[in-house]
Scaffold this motif. Structure first.
Motif, PDB file in Angstrom:
ATOM      1  N   THR A  25       7.163  36.624 -12.257  1.00 25.02           N
ATOM      2  CA  THR A  25       8.256  35.663 -12.150  1.00 25.02           C
ATOM      3  C   THR A  25       8.755  35.254 -13.540  1.00 25.02           C
ATOM      4  O   THR A  25       9.958  35.115 -13.752  1.00 25.02           O
ATOM      5  CB  THR A  25       7.786  34.423 -11.366  1.00 25.02           C
ATOM      6  OG1 THR A  25       7.294  34.850 -10.097  1.00 25.02           O
ATOM      7  CG2 THR A  25       8.910  33.443 -11.157  1.00 25.02           C
ATOM      8  N   GLU A  26       7.819  35.106 -14.471  1.00 28.23           N
ATOM      9  CA  GLU A  26       8.198  34.724 -15.832  1.00 28.23           C
ATOM     10  C   GLU A  26       9.078  35.775 -16.499  1.00 28.23           C
ATOM     11  O   GLU A  26       9.809  35.482 -17.445  1.00 28.23           O
ATOM     12  CB  GLU A  26       6.954  34.503 -16.707  1.00 28.23           C
ATOM     13  CG  GLU A  26       6.060  33.386 -16.234  1.00 28.23           C
ATOM     14  CD  GLU A  26       5.069  33.831 -15.159  1.00 28.23           C
ATOM     15  OE1 GLU A  26       4.761  35.035 -15.055  1.00 28.23           O
ATOM     16  OE2 GLU A  26       4.623  32.967 -14.396  1.00 28.23           O
ATOM     17  N   ASP A  27       8.990  37.008 -16.014  1.00 30.14           N
ATOM     18  CA  ASP A  27       9.790  38.104 -16.557  1.00 30.14           C
ATOM     19  C   ASP A  27      11.167  38.183 -15.905  1.00 30.14           C
ATOM     20  O   ASP A  27      11.984  39.005 -16.288  1.00 30.14           O
ATOM     21  CB  ASP A  27       9.079  39.440 -16.349  1.00 30.14           C
ATOM     22  CG  ASP A  27       7.716  39.483 -17.007  1.00 30.14           C
ATOM     23  OD1 ASP A  27       7.568  38.950 -18.119  1.00 30.14           O
ATOM     24  OD2 ASP A  27       6.784  40.045 -16.395  1.00 30.14           O
ATOM     25  N   GLY A  28      11.384  37.361 -14.886  1.00 30.04           N
ATOM     26  CA  GLY A  28      12.674  37.351 -14.207  1.00 30.04           C
ATOM     27  C   GLY A  28      12.716  38.159 -12.928  1.00 30.04           C
ATOM     28  O   GLY A  28      13.781  38.449 -12.405  1.00 30.04           O
ATOM     29  N   GLN A  29      11.547  38.531 -12.386  1.00 28.44           N
ATOM     30  CA  GLN A  29      11.480  39.240 -11.108  1.00 28.44           C
ATOM     31  C   GLN A  29      11.010  38.253 -10.061  1.00 28.44           C
ATOM     32  O   GLN A  29      10.092  37.488 -10.296  1.00 28.44           O
ATOM     33  CB  GLN A  29      10.515  40.426 -11.206  1.00 28.44           C
ATOM     34  CG  GLN A  29      10.467  41.267  -9.954  1.00 28.44           C
ATOM     35  CD  GLN A  29       9.208  41.059  -9.141  1.00 28.44           C
ATOM     36  OE1 GLN A  29       8.769  39.954  -8.909  1.00 28.44           O
ATOM     37  NE2 GLN A  29       8.624  42.151  -8.712  1.00 28.44           N
ATOM     38  N   LEU A  30      11.658  38.247  -8.909  1.00 29.80           N
ATOM     39  CA  LEU A  30      11.260  37.356  -7.837  1.00 29.80           C
ATOM     40  C   LEU A  30      11.507  38.018  -6.492  1.00 29.80           C
ATOM     41  O   LEU A  30      12.099  39.086  -6.417  1.00 29.80           O
ATOM     42  CB  LEU A  30      12.008  36.019  -7.935  1.00 29.80           C
ATOM     43  CG  LEU A  30      13.530  36.097  -8.136  1.00 29.80           C
ATOM     44  CD1 LEU A  30      14.232  35.833  -6.836  1.00 29.80           C
ATOM     45  CD2 LEU A  30      13.950  35.124  -9.194  1.00 29.80           C
ATOM     46  N   TRP A  31      10.985  37.407  -5.448  1.00 31.47           N
ATOM     47  CA  TRP A  31      11.177  37.916  -4.090  1.00 31.47           C
ATOM     48  C   TRP A  31      12.031  36.941  -3.322  1.00 31.47           C
ATOM     49  O   TRP A  31      11.776  35.731  -3.327  1.00 31.47           O
ATOM     50  CB  TRP A  31       9.839  38.102  -3.376  1.00 31.47           C
ATOM     51  CG  TRP A  31       9.135  39.318  -3.837  1.00 31.47           C
ATOM     52  CD1 TRP A  31       8.234  39.412  -4.858  1.00 31.47           C
ATOM     53  CD2 TRP A  31       9.299  40.641  -3.327  1.00 31.47           C
ATOM     54  NE1 TRP A  31       7.818  40.704  -5.015  1.00 31.47           N
ATOM     55  CE2 TRP A  31       8.455  41.484  -4.080  1.00 31.47           C
ATOM     56  CE3 TRP A  31      10.057  41.199  -2.315  1.00 31.47           C
ATOM     57  CZ2 TRP A  31       8.369  42.849  -3.851  1.00 31.47           C
ATOM     58  CZ3 TRP A  31       9.962  42.549  -2.081  1.00 31.47           C
ATOM     59  CH2 TRP A  31       9.130  43.373  -2.843  1.00 31.47           C
TER      60      TRP A  31
END
Length: 79
Positions: free
Chosen positions: A18-24
């Protein structure tokens, strides 16, 4: 997306947090879809470049996951 194979891209993107900008994005039920913030897209582009420079990263990850998931066999009776 980004002119890459979808399955390969999914494996690369799974390394992100999530910190890298990936989310679901999850809807009603169990279905969800991977999504990215603007920063996440930039991070994903960097990961793509890294994986193209070192294609063995995914295979090593697959082997590590397979070793973790390998069913345990009977314990050895050796002392």
């Amino acid at each position: 997306m980004l002119g890459e194979d979808e399955d390969w891209l999914f494996e690369v993107a799974e390394e992100m947090d999530t910190e890298d900008g990936q989310l679901w994005v999850v809807g009603v039920g169990a279905d969800g879809v991977m999504a990215f913030t603007d920063d996440g897209i930039e991070n994903l582009k960097e990961l793509i470049a890294t994986h193209k420079d070192t294609p063995s990263i995914i295979e090593k990850r697959r082997q590590a996951l397979a070793a973790i998931m390998k069913p345990k066999t009977e314990e050895s009776n050796e002392i």
